[in-house]
Motif scaffolding. Structure first.
Motif, PDB file in Angstrom:
ATOM      1  N   THR A  54       0.816  -1.211   0.000  1.00  0.00           N
ATOM      2  CA  THR A  54       0.000   0.000   0.000  1.00  0.00           C
ATOM      3  C   THR A  54       0.849   1.261   0.000  1.00  0.00           C
ATOM      4  O   THR A  54       0.369   2.325  -0.380  1.00  0.00           O
ATOM      5  CB  THR A  54      -0.937   0.039   1.229  1.00  0.00           C
ATOM      6  OG1 THR A  54      -0.159  -0.065   2.438  1.00  0.00           O
ATOM      7  CG2 THR A  54      -1.949  -1.082   1.193  1.00  0.00           C
ATOM      8  N   GLY A  58      -1.273   3.551  -4.102  1.00  0.00           N
ATOM      9  CA  GLY A  58      -2.046   4.722  -4.507  1.00  0.00           C
ATOM     10  C   GLY A  58      -1.267   5.629  -5.432  1.00  0.00           C
ATOM     11  O   GLY A  58      -1.815   6.199  -6.384  1.00  0.00           O
ATOM     12  N   GLY A 211      -4.015   5.244  -0.774  1.00  0.00           N
ATOM     13  CA  GLY A 211      -4.155   3.810  -1.038  1.00  0.00           C
ATOM     14  C   GLY A 211      -4.339   2.955   0.199  1.00  0.00           C
ATOM     15  O   GLY A 211      -5.231   2.110   0.263  1.00  0.00           O
TER      16      GLY A 211
END
Length: 284
Positions: A54, A58, A211
């Motif tokens: 993560t 994003g 994200g």
């Protein structure tokens, strides 16, 4: 902000809190029945592997949508990464795997540059315990200052270290086409306007760094299952990025101003639904 998966797990354990069960209880109190899945715990979702993924997820999804919008072939793009910690190194790997030529990388000790491109995985293998690259094991590179890296003629500039590294004093010298804010607040308000006038596209930190929070949030609110949280998160991130960039171009406003306005509108919408007792759904 320098917090790792093990830190979050330790905090939850210390205060005896299972965030997933707490959210499920709240949803059930409101008449919403949802099961996370047999055997799934918060620690599974907050694993080291998930957190590493993560860290750049994003950013990469935002960049992919941006590149598609402006017709930038990533396999022919160049990039400079300012910061080589958890987020910086992860987005560097993702870019490298997409064929982007990363010509410069900076850590706390300075920056290194190679016009032909750097081997990111080799750089990761020679990091010292303090996170900095072992310069004695790097050959055929040029040493740069942090400021020199920021001014390189690259397609993508990824500030992934400290705040306010791009400011009124150096914004005019930025040559990158796109700035992807991996750090917290790396660009000042004054620099934002200068960059917009120069035609530099800035992807704001709170948008592209969503994200991790978004993926976890979709699960604990029942809008995605663990096995499809990446797909569902990517859809929302890409939709929001395209909306922000399109409105920024149409309104001739910095992307941050547009993104903040949309965030404020979404927040008011959620608060209204909460007060009216309606079920909250993610508008991104």
């Amino acid at each position: 902000m320098g917090i790792y998966a093990e830190d979050v797990r330790a905090m939850y354990s210390h205060i005896k809190l299972d965030p997933l069960e707490r959210v499920l209880t709240r949803l059930r109190e409101r008449g919403v029945q949802y099961e996370i899945g047999q055997g799934v715990r918060a620690n599974d979702l907050l694993s080291d592997q998930n957190m590493e993924t993560t860290a750049g997820f994003g950013l990469m999804e935002s960049l992919l949508e941006t590149a598609e919008l402006i017709d930038l072939p990533l396999e022919r793009a160049t990039a400079a990464v300012h910061g080589f910690g958890t987020v910086g190194s992860e987005i560097a790997k993702l870019l490298h795997d997409r064929g982007v030529k990363i010509t410069a990388v900076a850590d706390a000790e300075g920056a290194i540059y190679r016009e032909e491109g750097l081997d990111i995985y080799q750089l990761l293998s020679i990091r010292k315990p303090n996170g900095c690259m072992d310069r004695e094991k790097i050959a055929q590179v040029q040493q740069l200052t942090h400021e020199e890296l920021l001014q390189l003629p690259v397609d993508l500039l990824i500030p992934a270290s400290v705040s306010q590294v791009i400011h009124e004093g150096n914004a005019h010298s930025i040559q990158a086409k796109i700035i992807v804010e991996a750090a917290n607040m790396p660009t000042t308000q004054e620099a934002d306007e200068i960059l917009r006038e120069k035609g530099v596209m800035v992807l704001p930190d709170f948008m592209v760094n969503a994200g991790s929070a978004l993926s976890f949030g979709l699960i604990i609110t029942g809008e995605a299952l663990p096995q499809n949280m990446w797909t569902e998160s990517a859809k929302r991130i890409r939709r929001m990025v395209r909306t922000v960039l399109t409105q920024s171009i149409e309104q001739q406003e910095p992307t941050r101003i547009v993104a903040l306005a949309l965030a404020s509108a979404h927040l008011q919408q959620m608060l209204y639904k909460e007060r009216s007792g309606s079920e909250i759904t993610a508008s991104v």
